[in-house]
Design a protein around this motif. Structure first.
Motif, PDB file in Angstrom:
ATOM      1  N   THR A   2       0.843  -1.199   0.000  1.00 41.97           N
ATOM      2  CA  THR A   2       0.000   0.000   0.000  1.00 41.97           C
ATOM      3  C   THR A   2       0.874   1.244   0.000  1.00 41.97           C
ATOM      4  OG1 THR A   2      -0.090  -0.007   2.418  1.00 41.97           O
ATOM      5  CG2 THR A   2      -1.869  -1.138   1.250  1.00 41.97           C
ATOM      6  N   ARG A  10      -6.765   1.618   5.552  1.00 41.48           N
ATOM      7  CA  ARG A  10      -7.092   0.260   5.116  1.00 41.48           C
ATOM      8  C   ARG A  10      -8.555  -0.060   5.374  1.00 41.48           C
ATOM      9  NH1 ARG A  10      -3.573  -4.004   5.122  1.00 41.48           N
ATOM     10  NH2 ARG A  10      -2.078  -2.374   4.601  1.00 41.48           N
ATOM     11  N   ASP A  51     -10.637   1.673   2.731  1.00 41.34           N
ATOM     12  CA  ASP A  51     -10.525   1.078   1.401  1.00 41.34           C
ATOM     13  C   ASP A  51     -11.236  -0.272   1.313  1.00 41.34           C
ATOM     14  OD1 ASP A  51      -9.177   3.172   0.315  1.00 41.34           O
ATOM     15  OD2 ASP A  51      -7.237   2.177   0.147  1.00 41.34           O
ATOM     16  N   TYR A  96     -14.365  -0.795  -1.181  1.00 39.10           N
ATOM     17  CA  TYR A  96     -14.247  -1.768  -2.268  1.00 39.10           C
ATOM     18  C   TYR A  96     -15.328  -2.844  -2.171  1.00 39.10           C
ATOM     19  CZ  TYR A  96     -12.174  -4.939  -5.671  1.00 39.10           C
ATOM     20  OH  TYR A  96     -11.974  -5.753  -6.762  1.00 39.10           O
ATOM     21  N   LEU A 105      -9.567   4.285  -4.757  1.00 40.71           N
ATOM     22  CA  LEU A 105      -9.271   4.031  -3.354  1.00 40.71           C
ATOM     23  C   LEU A 105      -8.164   4.949  -2.862  1.00 40.71           C
ATOM     24  CD1 LEU A 105      -9.379   0.128  -3.496  1.00 40.71           C
ATOM     25  CD2 LEU A 105     -11.236   1.690  -2.893  1.00 40.71           C
ATOM     26  N   GLN A 152      -5.310   3.903  -0.856  1.00 40.86           N
ATOM     27  CA  GLN A 152      -3.980   3.308  -0.742  1.00 40.86           C
ATOM     28  C   GLN A 152      -3.488   2.639  -2.015  1.00 40.86           C
ATOM     29  OE1 GLN A 152      -4.554   0.740   2.769  1.00 40.86           O
ATOM     30  NE2 GLN A 152      -3.188   2.095   3.878  1.00 40.86           N
ATOM     31  N   LYS A 205      -4.708   0.247  -5.642  1.00 33.91           N
ATOM     32  CA  LYS A 205      -5.755  -0.465  -6.363  1.00 33.91           C
ATOM     33  C   LYS A 205      -5.775  -1.920  -5.933  1.00 33.91           C
ATOM     34  CE  LYS A 205      -5.357   2.384 -10.549  1.00 33.91           C
ATOM     35  NZ  LYS A 205      -5.051   2.378 -11.996  1.00 33.91           N
TER      36      LYS A 205
END
Length: 533
Positions: free
Chosen positions: A424, A454, A457, A461, A484, A486, A488
């Motif tokens: 990341t 995190r 994200d 996602y 996102l 951090q 993909k």
């Protein structure tokens, strides 16, 4: 005379009637009254009536009378389209019905009078449509067409969060005091370590709720305790989950992962690089690249960015680096495509800087992958490489550990064009990153750490995938690339294993800033100005 003739005629009729109605049968091994009755098209009750004192506990060799008009030979013919099954030890109506692809009701209907307490040796009649499993030819399953965006959509999704919040320790935490890690850096108390992850989840969920997602979270405080984790799975509501995030610890995740596979529930591991977590489990999803995948993507990036480079693999021949070095060797050999070796391995503990300098190119970039460590060693190492960078175009790839060494000279780091590979990378120049930082500060009066990013994200996602594609969102991930914080995610699946993210981040140092190396690759490697004394 007529009376005598009539008497004889009646006697013949009676004897014929007796012959036609009663047959003697010798009990064979594993036979029961029920199976015998079936063989002669009669009933158990009729046999018992014809044999006063007879019970169902018959014995091998016992002779019994069968009230039927059929002969033994006739009745021993198999019943058309019907099989018999002799009960073996441990078998039940359920196991036998399953073996013949039947329901229990179908089997019991064909065998009235047989109780659930089946005894070994009992012979059951199998209905006409029953076939042993080995005789059932499985037709290939037609792949159900899944229309991304329309199939599997639900009004609300259930998501379990299994996070080690250590709430039982929170009552005595002094938030003004932090612990020191092994490198002397301040860290949060264990009871607060993963709280930012949860806060990041809440921020993302709030954004998605405004976009139309309806999700119900079930939050479980799951410490590093396998017994507790196993008992947690007894909660009935877990079977209704559409997604599980966590647990974070490897042994806990394996327990829940196995359970999730049995119940066909997707489960996400946000932190581990261990491929064992997704082995033989197509419902498991791993966010972090394995070391092998990370090396593979790094070598691909190097080849795409500097196709004519001379590549060096530098190490100190430490046993703890052997697996990682083998990953590099394998991938560099694949890059050679069977030709003569076009990369150079340097054992720095033997050859020193001369092992590198003697093979440097002045015309093409020199990519130096450095699997070396130790703060004192690195200070000397990067200083020597920096001196060479005025004559040779040099790019150095270091390990993640280098980030923790505060004494490394910034000027040397810039001179060697240091690149670091990681799972990341947070680019604070991006507007969505800046927005998140401001919102987090306003919401929690604190700075977001990597766990907060995190958590945000992961939620954006996977919750976004549920909202867009429904409960079987994994069928649609190839075309799903949300913005996102951090980096993909790009997931791949192999065989019966689970899903693994194959995207890494690479950042580089330039002018005392960290730049996204994918977004801003350094294709032309300039020489540095040599300082005059």
């Amino acid at each position: 005379m007529k009376r005598i003739a009539l008497f004889l005629f009646i006697s013949v009729l009676l004897s014929m009637s007796s012959f036609a109605q009663v047959v003697e049968h010798t009990v064979q091994k594993k036979e029961t009254l029920f199976s015998i009755a079936k063989s002669y098209s009669t009933t158990v009750e009729a046999i018992l009536k014809a044999n006063p004192g007879l019970t169902e506990a018959i014995k091998i060799g016992q002779v019994i009378k069968i009230p039927t008009g059929k002969t033994v030979v006739e009745d021993k013919k198999p019943v058309p389209n019907k099989l018999t099954h002799t009960v073996q030890k441990g078998e039940t109506f359920y196991s036998i019905a399953k073996h013949y692809n039947l329901t229990i009701e179908e089997l019991k209907k064909e065998n009235p009078g047989i109780t659930d307490n089946l005894q070994p040796g009992t012979v059951l009649v199998i209905p006409a449509r029953g076939k042993p499993q080995e005789q059932i030819v499985e037709q290939p399953k037609k792949e159900e067409k899944y229309n991304c965006g329309t199939s599997g959509l639900l009004d609300q999704y259930n998501v379990a969060l299994m996070i080690p919040l250590y709430l039982d320790r929170s009552y005595n935490v002094d938030t003004a005091i932090s612990d020191d890690d092994d490198n002397g850096r301040k860290t949060l108390p264990v009871s607060l370590s993963f709280m930012p992850f949860y806060e990041g989840i809440l921020m993302a969920a709030d954004s998605l709720e405004k976009a139309g997602l309806s999700v119900k979270f079930y939050v479980y405080d799951v410490p590093e305790d396998t017994a507790f984790t196993a008992s947690l799975l007894e909660k009935s509501e877990l079977k209704n989950m559409n997604l599980i995030i966590g647990p974070f610890f490897t042994n806990n995740f394996r327990i829940v992962g196995k359970w999730a596979k049995e119940h066909e529930i997707k489960i996400v591991n946000p932190f581990s690089t261990n491929c064992e977590n997704i082995k033989n489990n197509p419902y498991a999803i791993k966010l972090m690249c394995s070391k092998d995948a990370e090396v593979r993507e790094q070598i691909k990036y190097i080849n795409d960015t500097w196709p004519n480079a001379t590549i060096f693999l530098v190490h100190n021949n430490r046993s703890k680096d052997s697996i990682l070095l083998n990953h590099y060797r394998d991938n560099l050999d694949k890059l050679s495509k069977g030709n003569s070796k076009n990369w150079i391995e340097v054992n720095y503990s033997i050859d020193g800087m001369a092992g590198i300098s003697k093979s440097l190119s002045k015309d093409n970039p020199n990519i130096i992958i450095s699997i070396v460590d130790g703060e004192a060693f690195l200070n000397n190492y990067i200083r020597n490489l920096s001196e060479l960078a005025s004559t040779y175009p040099i790019v150095v790839f270091g390990t993640r550990n280098w980030e923790s060494y505060s004494s490394l000279e910034g000027e040397y780091i810039m001179n060697i064009k240091l690149h670091i590979c990681t799972n990341t990378f947070i680019d604070y120049k991006k507007q969505n990153v800046r927005n998140f930082v401001l919102n987090y500060r306003n919401s929690y009066n604190a700075e977001p750490d990597t766990f907060a990013f995190r958590g945000y994200d992961v939620t954006m996602y996977f919750m976004g995938a549920l909202m867009k594609y429904g409960k079987n969102f994994e069928k649609c991930l190839a075309d799903y690339h949300p913005d996102l914080l951090q980096g993909k995610y790009s997931f791949k699946i192999e065989g019966e294993n689970g899903w693994e993210n194959n995207v890494i981040s690479i950042y580089r140092y330039e002018n005392y800033r960290l730049l996204d190396a994918y977004a801003e690759p350094l294709k032309e490697v300039p020489l540095i100005e040599k300082k005059t004394r």
